[in-house]
Design an enzyme around this catalytic site. Sequence first.
Site, PDB file in Angstrom:
ATOM      1  N   CYS A   4       0.847  -1.359  -0.032  1.00 13.39           N
ATOM      2  CA  CYS A   4       0.332   0.026   0.059  1.00 13.39           C
ATOM      3  C   CYS A   4       0.708   1.098   0.045  1.00 13.39           C
ATOM      4  O   CYS A   4       1.568   1.389   1.060  1.00 13.39           O
ATOM      5  CB  CYS A   4      -0.861   0.059   1.397  1.00 13.39           C
ATOM      6  SG  CYS A   4      -1.800   1.590   1.359  1.00 13.39           S
ATOM      7  N   CYS A   7       0.310   3.478   2.934  1.00 14.62           N
ATOM      8  CA  CYS A   7       1.049   2.834   4.242  1.00 14.62           C
ATOM      9  C   CYS A   7       2.670   3.457   4.162  1.00 14.62           C
ATOM     10  O   CYS A   7       3.117   3.430   5.326  1.00 14.62           O
ATOM     11  CB  CYS A   7       0.810   1.351   4.401  1.00 14.62           C
ATOM     12  SG  CYS A   7      -0.661   0.795   5.176  1.00 14.62           S
ATOM     13  N   ASP A  30      -1.160  16.267  -2.292  1.00 14.13           N
ATOM     14  CA  ASP A  30      -1.256  15.162  -3.547  1.00 14.13           C
ATOM     15  C   ASP A  30      -0.300  15.634  -4.322  1.00 14.13           C
ATOM     16  O   ASP A  30       0.154  16.663  -4.881  1.00 14.13           O
ATOM     17  CB  ASP A  30      -2.656  15.616  -4.013  1.00 14.13           C
ATOM     18  CG  ASP A  30      -3.045  14.395  -4.899  1.00 14.13           C
ATOM     19  OD1 ASP A  30      -4.019  13.604  -4.463  1.00 14.13           O
ATOM     20  OD2 ASP A  30      -2.481  14.176  -6.002  1.00 14.13           O
ATOM     21  N   GLY A  93     -14.914   6.516  -7.862  1.00 16.20           N
ATOM     22  CA  GLY A  93     -13.394   6.983  -8.529  1.00 16.20           C
ATOM     23  C   GLY A  93     -12.350   6.721  -7.657  1.00 16.20           C
ATOM     24  O   GLY A  93     -11.134   7.347  -7.804  1.00 16.20           O
ATOM     25  N   HIS A  98      -6.214   2.991   0.494  1.00 14.43           N
ATOM     26  CA  HIS A  98      -6.092   3.104   1.712  1.00 14.43           C
ATOM     27  C   HIS A  98      -7.058   4.471   1.782  1.00 14.43           C
ATOM     28  O   HIS A  98      -6.605   5.531   1.116  1.00 14.43           O
ATOM     29  CB  HIS A  98      -4.702   3.402   2.084  1.00 14.43           C
ATOM     30  CG  HIS A  98      -4.090   3.747   3.460  1.00 14.43           C
ATOM     31  ND1 HIS A  98      -3.284   3.336   3.946  1.00 14.43           N
ATOM     32  CD2 HIS A  98      -4.813   4.803   4.215  1.00 14.43           C
ATOM     33  CE1 HIS A  98      -2.952   3.734   5.314  1.00 14.43           C
ATOM     34  NE2 HIS A  98      -3.908   4.746   5.340  1.00 14.43           N
ATOM     35  N   HIS A 100      -8.731   7.757   2.353  1.00 17.98           N
ATOM     36  CA  HIS A 100      -8.115   9.181   2.449  1.00 17.98           C
ATOM     37  C   HIS A 100      -9.052   9.871   2.217  1.00 17.98           C
ATOM     38  O   HIS A 100     -10.042  10.015   1.448  1.00 17.98           O
ATOM     39  CB  HIS A 100      -6.868   9.265   1.376  1.00 17.98           C
ATOM     40  CG  HIS A 100      -7.334   8.831   0.080  1.00 17.98           C
ATOM     41  ND1 HIS A 100      -7.290   7.607  -0.524  1.00 17.98           N
ATOM     42  CD2 HIS A 100      -7.502   9.605  -1.096  1.00 17.98           C
ATOM     43  CE1 HIS A 100      -7.690   7.503  -1.814  1.00 17.98           C
ATOM     44  NE2 HIS A 100      -7.898   8.814  -2.099  1.00 17.98           N
ATOM     45  N   HIS A 102      -9.750  14.027   0.476  1.00 20.03           N
ATOM     46  CA  HIS A 102      -9.137  15.154  -0.403  1.00 20.03           C
ATOM     47  C   HIS A 102      -9.438  16.566   0.226  1.00 20.03           C
ATOM     48  O   HIS A 102     -10.749  16.802   0.400  1.00 20.03           O
ATOM     49  CB  HIS A 102      -9.481  15.090  -1.575  1.00 20.03           C
ATOM     50  CG  HIS A 102      -9.030  14.056  -2.578  1.00 20.03           C
ATOM     51  ND1 HIS A 102      -8.187  13.911  -3.437  1.00 20.03           N
ATOM     52  CD2 HIS A 102      -9.516  12.698  -2.345  1.00 20.03           C
ATOM     53  CE1 HIS A 102      -7.948  12.439  -4.041  1.00 20.03           C
ATOM     54  NE2 HIS A 102      -8.833  11.978  -3.372  1.00 20.03           N
TER      55      HIS A 102
HETATM   56  P1  AMP Z   1      -8.470   8.521  -5.454  1.00 18.21           P
HETATM   57  O1  AMP Z   1      -8.842   8.592  -6.552  1.00 18.21           O
HETATM   58  O2  AMP Z   1      -9.219   9.317  -4.197  1.00 18.21           O
HETATM   59  O3  AMP Z   1      -8.056   7.171  -4.877  1.00 18.21           O
HETATM   60  O4  AMP Z   1      -7.273   9.527  -5.302  1.00 18.21           O
HETATM   61  C1  AMP Z   1      -5.862   8.915  -5.063  1.00 18.21           C
HETATM   62  C2  AMP Z   1      -4.884  10.148  -4.998  1.00 18.21           C
HETATM   63  O5  AMP Z   1      -3.643   9.888  -4.426  1.00 18.21           O
HETATM   64  C3  AMP Z   1      -4.846  10.901  -6.361  1.00 18.21           C
HETATM   65  O6  AMP Z   1      -5.214  12.236  -6.585  1.00 18.21           O
HETATM   66  C4  AMP Z   1      -3.279  10.702  -6.808  1.00 18.21           C
HETATM   67  O7  AMP Z   1      -2.774  12.100  -7.258  1.00 18.21           O
HETATM   68  C5  AMP Z   1      -2.755  10.713  -5.129  1.00 18.21           C
HETATM   69  N1  AMP Z   1      -1.611  10.075  -5.138  1.00 18.21           N
HETATM   70  C6  AMP Z   1      -1.115   8.717  -5.528  1.00 18.21           C
HETATM   71  N2  AMP Z   1       0.135   8.690  -5.666  1.00 18.21           N
HETATM   72  C7  AMP Z   1       0.714   9.404  -4.357  1.00 18.21           C
HETATM   73  C8  AMP Z   1       1.778   9.734  -3.805  1.00 18.21           C
HETATM   74  N3  AMP Z   1       2.845   8.789  -3.943  1.00 18.21           N
HETATM   75  N4  AMP Z   1       1.970  10.977  -3.190  1.00 18.21           N
HETATM   76  C9  AMP Z   1       1.006  11.723  -3.143  1.00 18.21           C
HETATM   77  N5  AMP Z   1      -0.422  11.638  -3.789  1.00 18.21           N
HETATM   78  C10 AMP Z   1      -0.350  10.637  -4.561  1.00 18.21           C
HETATM   79 ZN    ZN Z   2      -2.406   1.597   3.671  1.00 18.69          ZN
END
Ligand code: AMP
Ligand code: ZN
Length: 113
Positions: A4, A7, A30, A93, A98, A100, A102
């Site tokens: 993950c 994680c 992000d 979407g 994990h 999160h 926004h």
């Molecule tokens: P979601 O569609 O809600 O799962 O969004 C996942 C978000 O994680 C997206 O906006 C990506 O740009 C962001 N993301 C993915 N990998 C990373 C990373 N290593 N560091 C920061 N943000 C990330």
């Molecule tokens: Zn995780």
Amino acid sequence: MPDCIFCKIAAGEIPATVVYEDDEILAFEDIHPVAPVHILLIPRRHFASLDEAGENNGPLLGRILLAAARIAREKGIASRGYRVLTNCNADGGQEVFHIHFHLLGGRRLRTLG
Ligand code: AMP
Ligand code: ZN
């Protein structure tokens, strides 16, 4: 969760621009921002999505929302307004499984659809 990405960020194994952390919560920028302020807030402890949250996660989820509000004030976007959202599973979407939240702001956001 070994594979993950969030994680790994929480464990400091993958770099991130951290804007807030405590023993339960991490907030970081992000990597592909869609607004001038685009911050992700996660619990350190892995669970996949809001669909997997249990009653016992209520206080943690509340603390995440309050941390988002605090960060929004610190970033100076609170009075103009901002959005806090979580994408859940495929139709929502969600791409990173994990949970999160926004935090989006710094520009006028379109209505949802
Ligand atoms: P979601 O569609 O809600 O799962 O969004 C996942 C978000 O994680 C997206 O906006 C990506 O740009 C962001 N993301 C993915 N990998 C990373 C990373 N290593 N560091 C920061 N943000 C990330
Ligand atoms: Zn995780």
